[in-house]
Design a protein around this motif. Structure first.
Motif, PDB file in Angstrom:
ATOM      1  N   GLY A  68      28.031   7.633  75.691  1.00 15.19           N
ATOM      2  CA  GLY A  68      26.668   7.533  75.193  1.00 15.19           C
ATOM      3  C   GLY A  68      25.894   8.826  75.075  1.00 15.19           C
ATOM      4  O   GLY A  68      24.788   8.835  74.554  1.00 15.19           O
ATOM      5  N   ALA A  69      26.437   9.928  75.564  1.00 16.18           N
ATOM      6  CA  ALA A  69      25.741  11.216  75.418  1.00 16.18           C
ATOM      7  C   ALA A  69      25.737  11.612  73.937  1.00 16.18           C
ATOM      8  O   ALA A  69      26.659  11.268  73.199  1.00 16.18           O
ATOM      9  CB  ALA A  69      26.443  12.291  76.251  1.00 16.18           C
ATOM     10  N   PRO A  70      24.714  12.331  73.504  1.00 17.37           N
ATOM     11  CA  PRO A  70      24.676  12.737  72.096  1.00 17.37           C
ATOM     12  C   PRO A  70      25.646  13.897  71.824  1.00 17.37           C
ATOM     13  O   PRO A  70      25.978  14.664  72.724  1.00 17.37           O
ATOM     14  CB  PRO A  70      23.232  13.193  71.895  1.00 17.37           C
ATOM     15  N   TRP A  71      26.095  13.984  70.578  1.00 16.02           N
ATOM     16  CA  TRP A  71      26.869  15.153  70.173  1.00 16.02           C
ATOM     17  C   TRP A  71      25.936  16.362  70.226  1.00 16.02           C
ATOM     18  O   TRP A  71      24.734  16.222  69.980  1.00 16.02           O
ATOM     19  CB  TRP A  71      27.380  14.989  68.747  1.00 16.02           C
ATOM     20  N   PRO A  72      26.440  17.537  70.529  1.00 16.27           N
ATOM     21  CA  PRO A  72      25.595  18.740  70.451  1.00 16.27           C
ATOM     22  C   PRO A  72      24.985  18.843  69.044  1.00 16.27           C
ATOM     23  O   PRO A  72      25.658  18.585  68.046  1.00 16.27           O
ATOM     24  CB  PRO A  72      26.577  19.887  70.718  1.00 16.27           C
ATOM     25  N   SER A  73      23.733  19.185  68.983  1.00 14.41           N
ATOM     26  CA  SER A  73      22.996  19.141  67.712  1.00 14.41           C
ATOM     27  C   SER A  73      23.642  20.012  66.633  1.00 14.41           C
ATOM     28  O   SER A  73      23.641  19.639  65.460  1.00 14.41           O
ATOM     29  CB  SER A  73      21.545  19.548  67.919  1.00 14.41           C
ATOM     30  N   HIS A  74      24.215  21.163  67.000  1.00 11.86           N
ATOM     31  CA  HIS A  74      24.811  22.029  65.980  1.00 11.86           C
ATOM     32  C   HIS A  74      26.071  21.419  65.367  1.00 11.86           C
ATOM     33  O   HIS A  74      26.513  21.846  64.308  1.00 11.86           O
ATOM     34  CB  HIS A  74      25.124  23.416  66.553  1.00 11.86           C
ATOM     35  N   MET A  75      26.652  20.403  66.016  1.00 11.45           N
ATOM     36  CA  MET A  75      27.831  19.738  65.463  1.00 11.45           C
ATOM     37  C   MET A  75      27.452  18.588  64.534  1.00 11.45           C
ATOM     38  O   MET A  75      28.319  18.006  63.893  1.00 11.45           O
ATOM     39  CB  MET A  75      28.725  19.200  66.587  1.00 11.45           C
ATOM     40  N   MET A  76      26.205  18.245  64.462  1.00  7.76           N
ATOM     41  CA  MET A  76      25.768  17.094  63.680  1.00  7.76           C
ATOM     42  C   MET A  76      25.484  17.424  62.212  1.00  7.76           C
ATOM     43  O   MET A  76      25.275  16.531  61.404  1.00  7.76           O
ATOM     44  CB  MET A  76      24.529  16.456  64.308  1.00  7.76           C
ATOM     45  N   ASP A  77      25.477  18.700  61.865  1.00  5.67           N
ATOM     46  CA  ASP A  77      25.253  19.070  60.467  1.00  5.67           C
ATOM     47  C   ASP A  77      26.467  18.682  59.638  1.00  5.67           C
ATOM     48  O   ASP A  77      27.615  18.832  60.059  1.00  5.67           O
ATOM     49  CB  ASP A  77      25.011  20.572  60.333  1.00  5.67           C
TER      50      ASP A  77
END
Length: 168
Positions: A68-77
């Motif tokens: 349930g942890a979010p993906w690191p934001s820089h990987m979401m692009d």
């Protein structure tokens, strides 16, 4: 063709996959093709140089994300790249295939997990499905359709059909 709905309604047993280990990460980093790099510039071949400790840290991250942890934001692009399918129809927007380029870490995680799920996926593959299950492709659909049409023409039957595709 007819879809046998009894198969669709059959409750599939749960299929469990374990936590991702550092060895799993190393295996899915070192196997497979060297596809184009992610937006962060990492090539799949770059990942083969990561140490066992780095692979374990990435496994820990993937396990946390699956809990349930979010993906690191820089990987979401994600970047969409449009490839022309027909050089004669470059003015037709429907004649393009859209490729989405994401982080190599997400792509390799997905490939690794899908590989672990192959036995489960194979278990729910209906004869009518021609994609999304192992050992079947669009070519199977073409051949089966062609054979059905030829058989109907020989028997002087009327032929009608439908094709369903899932777009995302």
């Amino acid at each position: 063709f007819m879809v046998n709905y009894r198969h669709l309604c059959h409750k599939q047993d749960e299929y469990e996959i374990g936590y991702i280990t550092g060895k799993d990460v190393f295996d899915y980093f070192t196997n497979g093709s060297d596809s184009s790099p992610g937006l962060d510039g990492w090539h799949a071949s770059d990942l083969t140089f990561l140490s066992p400790l780095a692979c374990q840290l990435i496994a820990d991250m993937h396990n946390a994300i699956e809990k349930g942890a979010p993906w690191p934001s820089h990987m979401m692009d994600t970047r969409a790249v449009f490839l022309s399918q027909d050089p004669e129809k470059t003015q037709d927007p429907m004649a393009y295939r859209v490729l989405k380029i994401t982080s190599i870490f997400i792509r390799k995680w997905g490939t690794g997990r899908m590989s672990q799920l192959k036995p489960w996926v194979k278990g729910w593959g209906l004869p009518e499905l021609n994609a999304g299950v192992p050992d079947k492709s669009a070519m199977d659909a073409w051949y089966n359709t062609a054979i059905s049409i030829e058989e109907a023409l020989i028997e002087k039957l009327t032929v009608a059909g439908v094709s369903v595709d899932v777009l995302n």
